[in-house]
Design a protein around this motif. Structure first.
Motif, PDB file in Angstrom:
ATOM      1  N   GLN A  83      23.833  36.139  32.634  1.00  0.00           N
ATOM      2  CA  GLN A  83      25.104  35.979  31.920  1.00  0.00           C
ATOM      3  C   GLN A  83      26.180  36.853  32.546  1.00  0.00           C
ATOM      4  N   ALA A  84      27.425  36.454  32.361  1.00  0.00           N
ATOM      5  CA  ALA A  84      28.542  37.261  32.865  1.00  0.00           C
ATOM      6  C   ALA A  84      29.800  36.933  32.070  1.00  0.00           C
ATOM      7  N   PHE A  85      30.751  37.852  32.122  1.00  0.00           N
ATOM      8  CA  PHE A  85      32.069  37.629  31.530  1.00  0.00           C
ATOM      9  C   PHE A  85      33.111  37.763  32.632  1.00  0.00           C
ATOM     10  N   VAL A  86      34.078  36.846  32.672  1.00  0.00           N
ATOM     11  CA  VAL A  86      35.184  36.949  33.628  1.00  0.00           C
ATOM     12  C   VAL A  86      36.459  37.069  32.810  1.00  0.00           C
ATOM     13  N   VAL A  87      37.232  38.132  33.071  1.00  0.00           N
ATOM     14  CA  VAL A  87      38.461  38.375  32.309  1.00  0.00           C
ATOM     15  C   VAL A  87      39.670  38.026  33.176  1.00  0.00           C
ATOM     16  N   PHE A  88      40.455  37.045  32.732  1.00  0.00           N
ATOM     17  CA  PHE A  88      41.665  36.648  33.453  1.00  0.00           C
ATOM     18  C   PHE A  88      42.891  37.313  32.834  1.00  0.00           C
ATOM     19  N   LYS A  89      43.924  37.487  33.661  1.00  0.00           N
ATOM     20  CA  LYS A  89      45.178  38.061  33.141  1.00  0.00           C
ATOM     21  C   LYS A  89      45.899  37.024  32.278  1.00  0.00           C
TER      22      LYS A  89
END
Length: 219
Positions: free
Chosen positions: A51-57
């Motif tokens: 699993q992973a989280f990607v944080v966009f601006k």
């Protein structure tokens, strides 16, 4: 699935045999075409495996990435993507806890900016973030179905490049050059398809410092 749209996307079903650092770099290479990434969180604990989280601006970037890459074969496993249930801490800090001064500045700024709906929608395929808008004209060879890439960062691998070019029709394969980490060849079925990918990814940054240079390979 009625989680409200969010700057952070949650990805699961990731191949858990990949090393954490390689996974983060590959996720960055794949997702940064949609917009600026603030953070990528991936942990190798048994609970967070695969699993992973990607944080966009920008919210538009996370929405676009979710739509475009749903089911994408990441290291041969289709990714499952959804919005994270809560805003990432990074975004929460950016939004609220930097005091009212910033909020006032933001309000002023927003008043001068046209609403997002008036801004041009980015193209769907290869909507590369306009980080490289000051495109340097790269001297080129006559059109060819094989592209030559250079100025690649040391950590580039075949998987990363395949994921970047795979989104374009006619993609066949990536060939790395043994002993030379900064160059590679990408083969397409035809010149036109190679040209589309070349234009879309010219100047794409796999890492913050290396803007990829793409030319047609010499015939």
């Amino acid at each position: 699935m009625d989680i409200r749209p969010n700057h952070t996307i949650y990805i699961n079903n990731i191949n858990d045999k990949i090393k954490k650092d390689e996974m983060k770099r590959s996720l960055y290479a794949l997702f940064s075409q949609f917009g600026q990434i603030i953070d990528i969180v991936a942990m190798k604990t048994s609970k967070m495996r695969g699993q992973a989280f990607v944080v966009f601006k920008e919210l538009a970037a996370s929405t676009n990435a979710l739509r475009q890459l749903q089911g994408f074969p990441f290291y041969n496993k289709p990714m499952r993507i959804q919005y994270a249930k809560t805003d990432s801490e990074v975004i929460t800090k950016v939004k609220g806890s930097f005091g009212d001064k910033d909020k006032k500045k933001d309000k002023k700024k927003k008043a001068q900016e046209p609403p997002a709906s008036l801004l041009k929608k980015p193209p769907a395929v290869g909507s590369v973030a306009p980080v490289h808008s000051g495109i340097v004209q790269v001297p080129d060879n006559p059109p060819n179905y094989i592209l030559f890439l250079n100025n690649l960062p040391e950590e580039t691998n075949e998987m990363m490049l395949s994921m970047l070019f795979n989104q374009f029709p006619g993609f066949k394969e990536v060939r790395l050059v043994p002993g030379k980490h900064d160059i590679a060849f990408v083969e397409f079925e035809g010149e036109t398809q190679a040209g589309v990918a070349k234009d879309a990814l010219q100047g794409f940054r796999i890492t913050a410092t290396c803007a990829m240079k793409i030319t047609y390979a010499k015939k």
